[in-house]
Design a protein around this motif. Sequence first.
Motif, PDB file in Angstrom:
ATOM      1  N   LEU A  52       8.517  -1.041  -3.151  1.00  0.00           N
ATOM      2  CA  LEU A  52       7.494  -1.181  -2.888  1.00  0.00           C
ATOM      3  C   LEU A  52       6.705  -0.839  -4.358  1.00  0.00           C
ATOM      4  O   LEU A  52       7.184  -0.475  -5.160  1.00  0.00           O
ATOM      5  N   LEU A  53       5.422  -1.828  -5.066  1.00  0.00           N
ATOM      6  CA  LEU A  53       4.744  -1.549  -5.574  1.00  0.00           C
ATOM      7  C   LEU A  53       3.860  -1.592  -5.560  1.00  0.00           C
ATOM      8  O   LEU A  53       2.413  -1.859  -5.407  1.00  0.00           O
ATOM      9  N   GLY A  54       3.300   0.333  -5.820  1.00  0.00           N
ATOM     10  CA  GLY A  54       1.812   0.625  -5.672  1.00  0.00           C
ATOM     11  C   GLY A  54       1.780   1.165  -4.616  1.00  0.00           C
ATOM     12  O   GLY A  54       2.873   1.368  -3.719  1.00  0.00           O
ATOM     13  N   GLY A  55       0.459   1.088  -3.982  1.00  0.00           N
ATOM     14  CA  GLY A  55       0.209   2.141  -2.475  1.00  0.00           C
ATOM     15  C   GLY A  55      -0.064   1.787  -1.921  1.00  0.00           C
ATOM     16  O   GLY A  55       0.516  -0.277  -1.733  1.00  0.00           O
ATOM     17  N   VAL A  56      -0.063   1.513  -0.199  1.00  0.00           N
ATOM     18  CA  VAL A  56      -0.280   1.470   1.023  1.00  0.00           C
ATOM     19  C   VAL A  56      -1.554   0.835   1.561  1.00  0.00           C
ATOM     20  O   VAL A  56      -2.031   2.367   1.497  1.00  0.00           O
ATOM     21  N   ASP A  57      -2.139   0.118   1.827  1.00  0.00           N
ATOM     22  CA  ASP A  57      -4.000   0.277   1.918  1.00  0.00           C
ATOM     23  C   ASP A  57      -3.856   0.241   3.798  1.00  0.00           C
ATOM     24  O   ASP A  57      -3.450  -0.932   3.964  1.00  0.00           O
ATOM     25  N   SER A  58      -4.172   0.216   4.451  1.00  0.00           N
ATOM     26  CA  SER A  58      -4.198   0.330   5.843  1.00  0.00           C
ATOM     27  C   SER A  58      -5.576   0.802   6.906  1.00  0.00           C
ATOM     28  O   SER A  58      -6.317   1.933   5.522  1.00  0.00           O
ATOM     29  N   HIS A  59      -6.101   0.209   7.449  1.00  0.00           N
ATOM     30  CA  HIS A  59      -6.721   1.291   8.495  1.00  0.00           C
ATOM     31  C   HIS A  59      -6.664  -0.138   9.652  1.00  0.00           C
ATOM     32  O   HIS A  59      -6.183  -1.130   9.732  1.00  0.00           O
ATOM     33  N   HIS A  60      -7.638   0.858  10.544  1.00  0.00           N
ATOM     34  CA  HIS A  60      -6.937   0.601  12.099  1.00  0.00           C
ATOM     35  C   HIS A  60      -5.945   0.459  12.468  1.00  0.00           C
ATOM     36  O   HIS A  60      -4.924   1.252  11.995  1.00  0.00           O
ATOM     37  N   ALA A  61      -4.484  -1.141  13.104  1.00  0.00           N
ATOM     38  CA  ALA A  61      -3.420  -0.773  13.319  1.00  0.00           C
ATOM     39  C   ALA A  61      -3.163  -2.330  11.576  1.00  0.00           C
ATOM     40  O   ALA A  61      -1.505  -2.969  12.351  1.00  0.00           O
ATOM     41  N   GLN A  62      -3.759  -2.049  10.833  1.00  0.00           N
ATOM     42  CA  GLN A  62      -3.322  -2.743   9.888  1.00  0.00           C
ATOM     43  C   GLN A  62      -3.255  -2.365   8.199  1.00  0.00           C
ATOM     44  O   GLN A  62      -3.774  -1.336   8.224  1.00  0.00           O
ATOM     45  N   ALA A  63      -2.199  -2.878   7.573  1.00  0.00           N
ATOM     46  CA  ALA A  63      -1.189  -2.340   6.681  1.00  0.00           C
ATOM     47  C   ALA A  63      -1.600  -3.564   5.449  1.00  0.00           C
ATOM     48  O   ALA A  63      -0.798  -4.871   6.131  1.00  0.00           O
ATOM     49  N   ARG A  64      -1.633  -3.230   4.035  1.00  0.00           N
ATOM     50  CA  ARG A  64      -1.250  -4.002   3.338  1.00  0.00           C
ATOM     51  C   ARG A  64      -0.844  -3.662   1.855  1.00  0.00           C
ATOM     52  O   ARG A  64      -0.996  -2.607   1.672  1.00  0.00           O
ATOM     53  N   PHE A  65       0.373  -4.684   1.505  1.00  0.00           N
ATOM     54  CA  PHE A  65       0.931  -4.052   0.189  1.00  0.00           C
ATOM     55  C   PHE A  65       1.740  -4.744  -0.744  1.00  0.00           C
ATOM     56  O   PHE A  65       2.147  -6.261   0.417  1.00  0.00           O
TER      57      PHE A  65
END
Length: 122
Positions: A68-81
């Motif tokens: 992983l490079l950096g953090g995980v951004d998420s809301h509801h039922a999805q995330a991006r990383f």
Amino acid sequence: MTDFTQLAQSYIETWNETDATARRAAVERLWAPTGRYVDPIVDVQGHEQIAATIGAVQEQFAGMAFELLGGVDSHHAQARFQWGLGPAGQEPLVVGFDVLEVGQDGRVATVLGFLDRVPAGA
């Protein structure tokens, strides 16, 4: 509520699993049976095709690891990383960005992958 940081880490660990049997088991734990993975190179669905895709990437980039490079951004039922692939402890050769969506059972339903940096000839 889904812990997307842990889910993203488990996702990366699955891509790093070199043993085919353990990788298949990890895919079955992490992904819904009808899960779908799409990036600019492949569009696959189901445990068998996803595990085979991961195996093919490992063959192409033998000895390298995802992180992983950096953090995980998420809301509801999805995330991006963002993730990187390369030799351990060195700058990644490949950098990508994934958007992951979970189903009601908390397992991965869809991953949409984007490749930000790919070495020539890969």
